[in-house]
Motif scaffolding. Structure first.
Motif, PDB file in Angstrom:
ATOM      1  N   THR A 180       0.817  -1.218   0.000  1.00 52.06           N
ATOM      2  CA  THR A 180       0.000   0.000   0.000  1.00 52.06           C
ATOM      3  C   THR A 180       0.848   1.265   0.000  1.00 52.06           C
ATOM      4  OG1 THR A 180      -0.148  -0.137   2.409  1.00 52.06           O
ATOM      5  CG2 THR A 180      -1.961  -1.093   1.154  1.00 52.06           C
ATOM      6  N   ALA A 181       2.098   1.138   0.436  1.00 50.49           N
ATOM      7  CA  ALA A 181       2.989   2.298   0.438  1.00 50.49           C
ATOM      8  C   ALA A 181       4.423   1.797   0.434  1.00 50.49           C
ATOM      9  CB  ALA A 181       2.734   3.172   1.662  1.00 50.49           C
ATOM     10  N   SER A 182       5.318   2.647  -0.085  1.00 48.63           N
ATOM     11  CA  SER A 182       6.721   2.251  -0.167  1.00 48.63           C
ATOM     12  C   SER A 182       7.589   3.486  -0.026  1.00 48.63           C
ATOM     13  CB  SER A 182       6.961   1.565  -1.516  1.00 48.63           C
ATOM     14  OG  SER A 182       8.314   1.201  -1.640  1.00 48.63           O
ATOM     15  N   ASP A 183       8.684   3.370   0.773  1.00 45.86           N
ATOM     16  CA  ASP A 183       9.618   4.481   0.893  1.00 45.86           C
ATOM     17  C   ASP A 183      11.024   3.939   1.070  1.00 45.86           C
ATOM     18  OD1 ASP A 183       8.075   4.753   4.058  1.00 45.86           O
ATOM     19  OD2 ASP A 183      10.061   3.900   3.717  1.00 45.86           O
ATOM     20  N   ALA A 184      11.961   4.799   1.352  1.00 49.00           N
ATOM     21  CA  ALA A 184      13.364   4.392   1.431  1.00 49.00           C
ATOM     22  C   ALA A 184      13.651   3.461   2.603  1.00 49.00           C
ATOM     23  CB  ALA A 184      14.248   5.630   1.537  1.00 49.00           C
ATOM     24  N   GLY A 185      12.811   3.526   3.646  1.00 49.03           N
ATOM     25  CA  GLY A 185      13.058   2.718   4.835  1.00 49.03           C
ATOM     26  C   GLY A 185      12.351   1.377   4.830  1.00 49.03           C
ATOM     27  N   GLY A 186      11.368   1.239   3.962  1.00 47.46           N
ATOM     28  CA  GLY A 186      10.600  -0.006   3.945  1.00 47.46           C
ATOM     29  C   GLY A 186       9.313   0.170   3.163  1.00 47.46           C
ATOM     30  N   PHE A 187       8.332  -0.684   3.452  1.00 51.49           N
ATOM     31  CA  PHE A 187       7.053  -0.544   2.768  1.00 51.49           C
ATOM     32  C   PHE A 187       5.947  -1.042   3.680  1.00 51.49           C
ATOM     33  CE2 PHE A 187       6.757  -5.095   1.627  1.00 51.49           C
ATOM     34  CZ  PHE A 187       8.085  -5.486   1.676  1.00 51.49           C
ATOM     35  N   GLU A 188       4.729  -0.736   3.287  1.00 48.33           N
ATOM     36  CA  GLU A 188       3.567  -1.137   4.084  1.00 48.33           C
ATOM     37  C   GLU A 188       2.755  -2.146   3.286  1.00 48.33           C
ATOM     38  OE1 GLU A 188       1.309   1.718   6.864  1.00 48.33           O
ATOM     39  OE2 GLU A 188      -0.044   1.457   5.158  1.00 48.33           O
ATOM     40  N   ILE A 189       2.270  -3.163   3.999  1.00 47.13           N
ATOM     41  CA  ILE A 189       1.446  -4.184   3.341  1.00 47.13           C
ATOM     42  C   ILE A 189       0.077  -4.245   3.993  1.00 47.13           C
ATOM     43  CG2 ILE A 189       3.374  -5.633   2.589  1.00 47.13           C
ATOM     44  CD1 ILE A 189       2.716  -7.460   5.033  1.00 47.13           C
ATOM     45  N   GLU A 190      -0.858  -4.814   3.249  1.00 47.43           N
ATOM     46  CA  GLU A 190      -2.202  -5.025   3.785  1.00 47.43           C
ATOM     47  C   GLU A 190      -2.647  -6.440   3.434  1.00 47.43           C
ATOM     48  OE1 GLU A 190      -5.215  -2.036   2.994  1.00 47.43           O
ATOM     49  OE2 GLU A 190      -6.741  -3.592   2.935  1.00 47.43           O
ATOM     50  N   MET A 191      -3.166  -7.135   4.463  1.00 44.44           N
ATOM     51  CA  MET A 191      -3.714  -8.485   4.256  1.00 44.44           C
ATOM     52  C   MET A 191      -4.994  -8.591   5.056  1.00 44.44           C
ATOM     53  SD  MET A 191      -0.637 -11.277   4.477  1.00 44.44           S
ATOM     54  CE  MET A 191      -1.667 -12.684   4.082  1.00 44.44           C
ATOM     55  N   ALA A 192      -6.074  -8.922   4.394  1.00 45.82           N
ATOM     56  CA  ALA A 192      -7.369  -9.104   5.064  1.00 45.82           C
ATOM     57  C   ALA A 192      -7.710  -7.912   5.949  1.00 45.82           C
ATOM     58  CB  ALA A 192      -7.358 -10.386   5.894  1.00 45.82           C
ATOM     59  N   GLY A 193      -7.467  -6.731   5.436  1.00 46.97           N
ATOM     60  CA  GLY A 193      -7.844  -5.532   6.166  1.00 46.97           C
ATOM     61  C   GLY A 193      -6.870  -5.099   7.248  1.00 46.97           C
ATOM     62  N   VAL A 194      -5.785  -5.852   7.422  1.00 47.82           N
ATOM     63  CA  VAL A 194      -4.802  -5.511   8.457  1.00 47.82           C
ATOM     64  C   VAL A 194      -3.546  -4.978   7.786  1.00 47.82           C
ATOM     65  CG1 VAL A 194      -3.367  -6.418  10.318  1.00 47.82           C
ATOM     66  CG2 VAL A 194      -5.681  -7.302   9.982  1.00 47.82           C
ATOM     67  N   ARG A 195      -3.039  -3.864   8.317  1.00 51.55           N
ATOM     68  CA  ARG A 195      -1.839  -3.246   7.726  1.00 51.55           C
ATOM     69  C   ARG A 195      -0.645  -3.436   8.644  1.00 51.55           C
ATOM     70  NH1 ARG A 195      -2.982   1.983   4.049  1.00 51.55           N
ATOM     71  NH2 ARG A 195      -4.753   1.119   2.932  1.00 51.55           N
ATOM     72  N   ALA A 196       0.524  -3.540   8.013  1.00 47.38           N
ATOM     73  CA  ALA A 196       1.749  -3.700   8.802  1.00 47.38           C
ATOM     74  C   ALA A 196       2.913  -3.077   8.042  1.00 47.38           C
ATOM     75  CB  ALA A 196       2.026  -5.175   9.067  1.00 47.38           C
ATOM     76  N   ARG A 197       3.900  -2.658   8.804  1.00 49.33           N
ATOM     77  CA  ARG A 197       5.113  -2.056   8.248  1.00 49.33           C
ATOM     78  C   ARG A 197       6.158  -3.135   8.066  1.00 49.33           C
ATOM     79  NH1 ARG A 197       7.246   2.339   5.630  1.00 49.33           N
ATOM     80  NH2 ARG A 197       9.391   2.674   6.251  1.00 49.33           N
TER      81      ARG A 197
END
Lengths: 153, 154
Positions: free
Chosen positions: B61-78
């Motif tokens: 769902t998002a990406s930057d120089a330090g990492g990215f964000e994911i979403e699975m079944a409505g739950v987001r994590a860095r």
């Protein structure tokens, strides 16, 4: 899961060397057994993926093969069990070469161990690229079988 | 009583299927702790701190120089560190869940093709292979119901 065509090709070579064509057919059926069981549980009964783990373990395969062998006529059940189990083991061996990011696709020694194993050689997203290789293996198996029949005659 | 005899065939089949189901239940119970779901980790971060995770498919769902964000079944994590992924792509990843953050320290990340033509073709070839094998199987193992035999039907 490596695609079923790849599993079919992998089973064709040993099946070509089996004299009894019924046992050879069962060996090929056996190679489909793990995925028929796991995908059937997942897609038909909507089981949780973790529930299907035993279908790709040695003990689970032995039980599946025994259950399937019971549907064969009595005098063929022992060789049927051996053929189905051998086919299942071959399936799992092919699955082991799938690259699952180190998490493995088979828990071989479940329930004694929950350690999964893999020897990552193929990308599971592109197994269709194996089709030409599968066709070559099937052609070789066909030649082997023709030679075996010719020798018998 | 022979394992392969016809005596108590139904019981033998039921026992084998029950054993398989029992193993399945055991693996389901154990599996929750071997590779916990993302929602479990985020719901109880202290409990799953240090747990190995295998997540697929996860939407970036998002990406930057330090990492990215994911979403699975409505739950987001860095997820850290950064990987060559862009928002909208689907990935499979393995790593370790850290309660501090919380954060997933990725070990391996791979892009997953979503419903590509290659996957559809692979499924079609697989189904065709199974059907051909079953047809050959029927050639060697004919099913003749007793009723048909009594009536003299071949």
């Amino acid at each position: 899961m490596a695609d079923l065509f790849t599993h079919f090709a992998a089973a064709s070579l040993p099946a070509a060397m089996v004299r009894d064509r019924r046992i050879a057919a069962l060996l090929v059926i056996g190679t489909f057994l793990p995925d028929l069981a796991s995908k059937g549980l997942y897609w038909v009964t909507r089981s949780a993926p973790d529930f299907t783990v035993p279908t790709h373990s040695i003990l689970g395969l032995a039980l599946l093969s025994y259950a399937a062998a019971l549907f064969v006529e009595e005098r063929l059940r022992r060789p049927a069990l051996a053929a189905l189990f051998a086919g299942g083991l071959l399936h799992v061996a092919v699955d082991l070469i799938k690259d699952n990011l180190g998490s493995g696709s088979a828990y071989l020694f479940y329930p004694l161990s929950t350690r999964s194993t893999e020897i990552p050689l193929i990308d599971p997203e592109n197994v269709i690229l194996l089709v030409p290789f599968d066709i070559a293996v099937l052609a070789f198996a066909w030649i082997l079988e023709r030679k075996r029949v010719a020798v018998r005659q | 009583m022979s394992l392969f005899g016809n005596r108590r065939l139904g019981w033998k089949l039921a026992a084998a299927l029950a054993a398989i189901a029992g193993l399945g239940l055991l693996s389901w119970a154990k599996g929750r702790s071997i590779h916990p779901s993302l929602w479990r980790c985020m719901a109880q971060p202290a409990r799953w701190d240090g747990a190995g995770v295998w997540l697929s498919p996860a939407l970036v769902t998002a990406s930057d120089a330090g990492g990215f964000e994911i979403e699975m079944a409505g739950v987001r994590a860095r997820v850290a560190p950064a990987a060559p992924v862009a928002p909208g792509e689907t990935v499979a990843l393995t790593g370790t869940f850290t309660a501090q953050g919380p954060l997933i320290r990725a070990k391996e990340v791979r892009k997953v093709a979503e419903s590509s033509g290659s996957r559809t073709l692979s499924v079609a070839v697989s189904i065709a292979a199974v059907l051909l094998v079953l047809l050959n199987f029927l050639r060697h193992f004919a099913f003749r119901p007793k009723v048909a035999q009594v009536e003299g039907v071949d």
